[in-house]
Design an enzyme around this catalytic site. Structure first.
Site, PDB file in Angstrom:
ATOM      1  N   ASP A  79     -20.411 -37.615   8.081  1.00  0.00           N
ATOM      2  CA  ASP A  79     -21.803 -37.174   7.916  1.00  0.00           C
ATOM      3  C   ASP A  79     -22.571 -38.105   6.992  1.00  0.00           C
ATOM      4  OD1 ASP A  79     -20.087 -36.161   5.849  1.00  0.00           O
ATOM      5  OD2 ASP A  79     -21.710 -34.862   5.162  1.00  0.00           O
ATOM      6  N   GLU A 146     -19.020 -33.918   4.078  1.00  0.00           N
ATOM      7  CA  GLU A 146     -18.759 -34.301   2.688  1.00  0.00           C
ATOM      8  C   GLU A 146     -19.987 -34.081   1.826  1.00  0.00           C
ATOM      9  OE1 GLU A 146     -18.598 -37.198  -0.752  1.00  0.00           O
ATOM     10  OE2 GLU A 146     -20.051 -36.997   0.876  1.00  0.00           O
TER      11      GLU A 146
END
Length: 486
Positions: A79, A146
């Site tokens: 991400d 994350e």
């Protein structure tokens, strides 16, 4: 795909980074990038597994002559932080990142670049698809979410990985080898409130704070950057104290891990104070800009007349919440007593939403000392509870305790010095890395973090150094060649 970018050296990384950046990959919206990486592994005919959380694991056997070396986990997160300038028209859900080259830097037009952690992902892709890179057996671990919760790392079960060494490719200075990081906790204050009719004979204004650099709320928190929410709070406090300003709405910041760059408030003041209010706000704006000139030369504070609605915050609630926001800790709370120049504990007042009877304030508190993290979180809780807010703690994740006796650290330090003629900076950082979480289920895994130089992460000023990526790639190749035996 940007033709300029894919021609950069090393092409192995930049071509994969360009392909990755064509895929929308916001935190908690990673379905497309998970499918992209899964398809990548399967097309290479490598063992590819997607776990229950969405983490992708791709396994590649050792190259000939490297079978006797320890297995290595190469890890990055899929991400990216989605941030854009207010005047940039861009849909992160459908568009790929629009990149360009400026000198030694790769940048994006008006948005975050995704080098955090896209360059790490692209590096692992380059190793997986290579036919001539020497390496031991590789487990490529691509984690999800994350940036907004470390969900992938938390959900990764013990026993899935067999590697003995973990290389986390998520550090943002190419002369640094990371051996520790801060933990974090989300602090959220909420409250419903009554609205009331705006006072008679009032005039509406729109106050806008913009042009701030923003940045990573861990790595950049010590730099003295402006926080749009704190600046706006200061203006509202002054306006209420001197002119009885009433607040209709306040909308500032976006993501918890990004220092707020912009904030907007709609307010009303008595018509009789119109000129004096404008004069006072200009003086306040000039003073704030002067204070922050060295770090925030592009800061703008704009006051415009605006047609206000009929409803404003109830007076007592307004006074309390503005004072609480003014009092709440933002920035560095404590420096480390053990590691020079390392921030130990900090808070980012990241998101303020006040409108239509609802208040929500989002903070991210970080610390490398667990007790200090909770101490600051409780201080924020007390501040907001004093004005009647409900306060929730969530997203708690641990720090990563440095191991200065790490065998892979010693190997990498020696290699770095041989390649570059100087010692690396072996350091802990104030950002959150996944190593501490992964270490809970894999306590015997030897872990380090490193990466190329990236500036302005989590902001539209994010940029990656081209020369640094070359330097970093050489380092990666040497590390893989020098992994010790089993």
């Amino acid at each position: 795909m940007n033709s300029e970018i894919i021609q950069l050296e090393p092409t192995e990384i930049w071509s994969n980074f360009s392909k990755l950046n064509a895929v929308p990959r916001a935190s908690k919206k990673e379905e497309r990038v998970i499918a992209f990486i899964k398809n990548f592994g399967e097309q290479l005919k490598l063992e590819t597994v997607v776990d229950h959380a969405g983490n992708v694991i791709i396994r590649k056997p050792a190259t000939p002559g490297m079978d006797d070396r320890k297995m290595v986990v190469m890890q990055s997160h899929l991400d990216m932080v989605h941030q854009k300038n207010n005047d940039t028209i861009f849909d992160f859900d459908t568009q790929g990142i629009d990149m360009f080259i400026e000198g030694d830097w790769v940048k994006a037009r008006g948005t975050t670049l995704g080098a955090d952690n896209g360059l790490g992902v692209a590096t692992i892709m380059a190793v997986l698809e290579s036919a001539d890179i020497e390496h031991p057996a590789i487990e490529a671990l691509f984690t999800i979410d994350e940036e907004t919760g470390m969900t992938g790392a938390f959900e990764l079960k013990g026993g899935l990985l067999n590697g003995e060494i973990l290389l986390n490719l998520d550090t943002e200075e190419d002369d640094e080898i990371g051996v520790g990081c801060a933990g974090g906790i989300d602090v959220t204050a909420t409250k419903d409130y009554e609205t009331e009719e705006k006072p008679e004979n009032t005039i509406g204004f729109k106050i806008t704070v913009k042009g701030l650099q923003g940045g990573h709320s861990g790595m950049d928190i010590h730099k003295g950057l402006g926080n749009a929410n704190k600046i706006m709070t200061r203006l509202l406090f002054d306006g209420f104290e001197n002119f009885g300003l009433r607040v209709q709405s306040f909308d500032g910041g976006s993501l918890r891990n990004a220092i707020p760059r912009e904030a907007v408030a709609l307010v009303v003041v008595d018509k009789m104070h119109r000129s004096s209010f404008q004069f006072e706000m200009k003086q306040q704006a000039d003073q704030i800009k002067k204070e922050l000139q060295a770090m925030e030369p592009e800061l703008e504070i704009v006051l415009e007349e605006n047609d206000a609605t009929d409803q404003v915050m109830e007076l007592g609630i307004q006074e309390g919440i503005i004072k609480a926001l003014y009092a709440a800790q933002n920035g560095v709370y404590r420096m480390s007593a053990d590691i020079p120049d390392l921030v130990e504990t900090s808070n980012n007042i990241a998101r303020v939403q006040i409108n239509k009877g609802a208040i929500q304030i989002g903070c991210l508190t970080r610390s490398s000392v667990e007790s200090s993290k909770i101490d600051l979180a409780n201080s924020l809780r007390a501040t907001f509870e004093l004005v009647g807010c409900e306060v929730e703690f969530s997203g708690d994740y641990p720090g990563w305790t440095p191991n200065m006796n790490s065998p892979i650290l010693k190997i990498m330090s020696k290699l770095y010095e041989e390649l570059n003629g100087e010692k690396p900076n072996v350091a802990a950082c104030h950002a959150g890395l996944e190593c501490g979480i992964l270490g809970q289920n894999y306590p015997d895994m030897d872990m380090v973090s490193f990466g190329p130089t990236i500036k302005g992460a989590h902001s539209p000023d994010e940029r990656a150094s081209i020369s640094s990526v070359k330097k970093y790639w050489k380092f990666v190749l040497e590390i893989l060649k020098n992994i010790p035996g089993k």
